[in-house]
Write a protein that holds these residues in place. Sequence first.
Motif, PDB file in Angstrom:
ATOM      1  N   ASN A   1      -9.894 -11.410  -0.030  1.00  0.00           N
ATOM      2  CA  ASN A   1      -8.843 -10.775   0.438  1.00  0.00           C
ATOM      3  C   ASN A   1      -8.147 -10.827   0.454  1.00  0.00           C
ATOM      4  O   ASN A   1      -7.104 -11.885   0.289  1.00  0.00           O
TER       5      ASN A   1
ATOM      6  N   ARG B   1     -11.091  -7.189  -0.282  1.00  0.00           N
ATOM      7  CA  ARG B   1     -11.027  -6.564   0.757  1.00  0.00           C
ATOM      8  C   ARG B   1      -8.932  -6.228   0.609  1.00  0.00           C
ATOM      9  O   ARG B   1      -8.550  -7.341   0.795  1.00  0.00           O
TER      10      ARG B   1
ATOM     11  N   PHE C   1      -5.677  -5.690   3.133  1.00  0.00           N
ATOM     12  CA  PHE C   1      -5.554  -5.342   4.310  1.00  0.00           C
ATOM     13  C   PHE C   1      -4.141  -5.781   4.706  1.00  0.00           C
ATOM     14  O   PHE C   1      -3.347  -6.148   4.266  1.00  0.00           O
TER      15      PHE C   1
ATOM     16  N   GLY D   1     -11.281  -3.085   3.314  1.00  0.00           N
ATOM     17  CA  GLY D   1     -10.122  -3.360   4.831  1.00  0.00           C
ATOM     18  C   GLY D   1      -9.744  -2.647   5.333  1.00  0.00           C
ATOM     19  O   GLY D   1     -10.142  -1.584   5.789  1.00  0.00           O
TER      20      GLY D   1
ATOM     21  N   THR E   1      -8.955 -16.318   0.696  1.00  0.00           N
ATOM     22  CA  THR E   1      -7.936 -15.401   0.958  1.00  0.00           C
ATOM     23  C   THR E   1      -6.733 -15.400   1.126  1.00  0.00           C
ATOM     24  O   THR E   1      -6.457 -16.578   0.485  1.00  0.00           O
TER      25      THR E   1
END
Length: 379
Positions: free
Chosen positions: A218, A250, A252, A306, A356
Motif C-alpha cells: 500500500n 494499492r 490511497f 485502492g 505500507t
Amino acid sequence: MPATSAYLDMDTAEHLPLDRPVWRSASGRPLMITPLAGIRRGDIDRSNRSLWRYAKSLPLHVAEPISLGEGCTPLVERKVDGAGVFCKLEWVMPTGSFKDRGASVMLSVLRQQGIDAVLEDSSGNGGAAIAGYAAAGGMKAKILVPASTQPGKTVQMRAYGAEVELVEGPRQATADAAVRQSDTIFYASHNWQAFFLQGTKTLAYELWEDLGFRAPDNVIIPLGAGSNVLGCDIGFGELKRSGEIDRLPRLFGVQPERCAPIHASFVAGVDMPVPVEIGPTIAEGTAIAQPVRLKEVIAALRRSGGRTVTVSEAALEAALWQSAREGLYVEPTSAGTFAAYRQLLAAGVIGRDQTTVLVLTGSGLKATQRVAGLMGVEM
C-alpha cells in the motif's frame, strides 16, 4: 508498446510529437505520454545519486539535466497505533518538497526544447520548486500564487529570483489567471505538464529499489491535483510491464474533508466532477477545488485496487502532532497520511503485517506560521 513515444490526449487519442513544447491538447485537455515498457534493475545508473539514476525510464534522452541531487530520499520505519509503517521523507529535497522530482525532469526537457522562461501557478511548494530549478537551469520563472499562501513559501520563490504575483481569491482563481497568461509565457504547470509526471513516477522506482526491488502493498499519498498518485501509477505500471514486479500496490489518496472533490467523484462511482462544498483547510497543499486530471486520478486509484480517504481538520491537527512526536516535522498536508493510515487500519482495509508507505511530501518548515498558530504561539 509503441515504437516511438508521444504526447497522448486520453479523451481523443490524439498523438503529438515530443520534440516540441506543449502543455495541453488541441481539445484543451492535459496530456499524458504513451505507455512505456519500463526498465529493469540493471538499467539503474547506480553512480548517480539522484532521480536521474532512472534516466533510462524516460521517454526521451535529456542531454543536460537540471539536477540538484533530488530524489534518493530517506525511507524510515515508524509505529502508528502499534503497527509498523514506512515513511518516505519526500521533503528531503533541495527546495523542501516532492515537487522537485517533477520540476527537475520537466524543466530539463523544456530547456532542451528551447524554452527559457516559464509560468507556474502554485499554492507554494510547486512554485518554489519551479523557481529553484529555473534558477539552477538559467531560466526565468514567473509564479502566480494565492494571496493567502504562507509567506515562507513566497519568500523562497523570490530568493531564487522568480517574479511572484499574488492573486486574490480561492486557489482556483490563481489557476485561471495562469491559463489566461499562458499566451505570453510558456505555462509549465505541474498540474498540466506531462513531463512533470515523468519526474514524479521516479518515486515508484525509488520505493521499489528501497524495498529490495519489490513493491509495497500500500502507498498512502496526499491528494490535491494528483501528481504523486499518477506518478506512482505510471512508475509501478512500467515496473509491472518490465517484469520487475508482479502486482501493483494499492494507492490511497488522502483529501481533507473540507476540500475533497476527487473523493466525492470516487465514492459516487463516476470519473467526472460532482457538486461538492469547498471550505478552508490547514492542508493547503491539497486544496485543489477543480483538479484538471480528476478522471485520470480516479482511474489510477481504481486500477490499483485502492481508494480515496478523507480526514477532518481535527484529525489533521492530531496527526500533525503525532508525526512530530515521531521526529517527523511535516506540513499539515502530509500529516493527513498518518490520519488516513489510522482509519484504514481500524477499518481492516490495511493489515498490520502489510508493507505500507506513507508519502510525506512537504517540510513543516514551509508551514511555520500555520503550525505556530495551531500551537497558539505568536510570531
